[in-house]
Design a protein around this motif. Structure first.
Motif: not given
Ligand SMILES: Nc1ncnc2c1ncn2[C@@H]1O[C@H](COP(=O)(O)OS(=O)(=O)O)[C@@H](OP(=O)(O)O)[C@H]1O
Ligand SMILES: Nc1ncnc2c1ncn2[C@@H]1O[C@H](COP(=O)(O)OP(=O)(O)O)[C@@H](O)[C@H]1O
Length: 201
Positions: A146-161
């Motif tokens: 999930l972190y990889t996806k969050a860093r790519k902007g594929e998950i919104r409002d990701f905790t910590g990111i």
């Protein structure tokens, strides 16, 4: 707003004390808060196994699972996370009334929301465990990618990111999962439960 003035509380014949006495132990909630990948689920499962082996009645409420059913209508915005925790708190309350030890594993990122949940219980019924692990290590673990996806902007409002995590201010236990093994971490919690009189050896 729903009108509750025509609702009445029904007192059950069998009381919580009687259920506790039949079970042979108190009921309470252990609330695990921490970043995604910090170890909340693994730790809750390890503690549950140890309690189960000692004969305690337990149940795990876990973020991913609860969001598949009861809270499937909720996302990760501020108000939805708040409603997520409110419903989980009320659910935990029912389990506690039923005489069960609840292990609740939720990111629960906001201080105010955690206080709202804890206020549903008597003070001695809640144990707050901060599952402490740096964002760097959680990202390195990236258990679900999930972190990889969050860093790519594929998950919104990701905790910590892209959404905050407010550290617990005065938790009952701080478990450093970057330093301890899963077993050591779980043992730390079991020891705390014994020392604080929540369970007997
Ligand atoms: N945007 C975003 N931010 C954080 N987490 C996300 C998000 N989207 C999906 N997921 C997955 O949902 C799990 C966290 O749900 P929780 O109910 O524990 O979150 S919260 O307490 O309402 O903040 C979390 O599980 P854990 O990794 O076990 O913490 C993720 O698998
Ligand atoms: N001391 C520890 N306690 C819990 N998990 C740990 C610990 N040390 C390493 N881990 C690992 O960290 C990962 C945490 O994942 P998970 O339990 O799903 O976290 P969370 O529920 O917080 O998202 C697992 O792969 C687990 O094996």
């Amino acid at each position: 707003m729903t009108d509750h003035k025509h609702l009445y509380w029904h007192q059950t014949k069998i009381t919580r004390e009687q259920r506790s006495s039949l079970n042979g132990h108190k009921s309470f909630v252990i609330w695990f808060s921490g970043l995604s990948g910090s170890g909340k689920s693994s730790l809750a499962n390890e503690v549950e196994r140890m309690l189960y082996d000692k004969g305690f009645k337990t149940y795990i409420l876990d973020g991913d699972n609860v969001r598949h059913g009861l809270n499937r209508d909720l996302g990760f915005g501020i108000s939805e996370r708040r409603e997520n925790l409110r419903r989980i708190g009320e659910t935990a309350k029912l389990f506690i009334d039923a005489g069960v030890i609840v292990l609740a594993a939720f990111i629960s990122p906001y201080h105010e929301d955690r206080q709202m949940v804890y206020s549903l219980f008597d003070k001695q019924e809640v144990i707050e465990v901060y599952v402490k692990c740096s964002l760097e290590e959680c990202e390195r673990r990236d258990v679900k990618g999930l972190y990889t996806k969050a860093r790519k902007g594929e998950i919104r409002d990701f905790t910590g990111i892209s959404s905050p995590y407010e550290e617990p201010v005065n938790p009952d236990c701080v478990v450093e999962t970057e330093v301890l093994s899963k077993e050591e971490s779980a043992k730390q919690i079991i020891d705390f439960l014994i020392e604080s009189g929540k369970i007997e050896k």
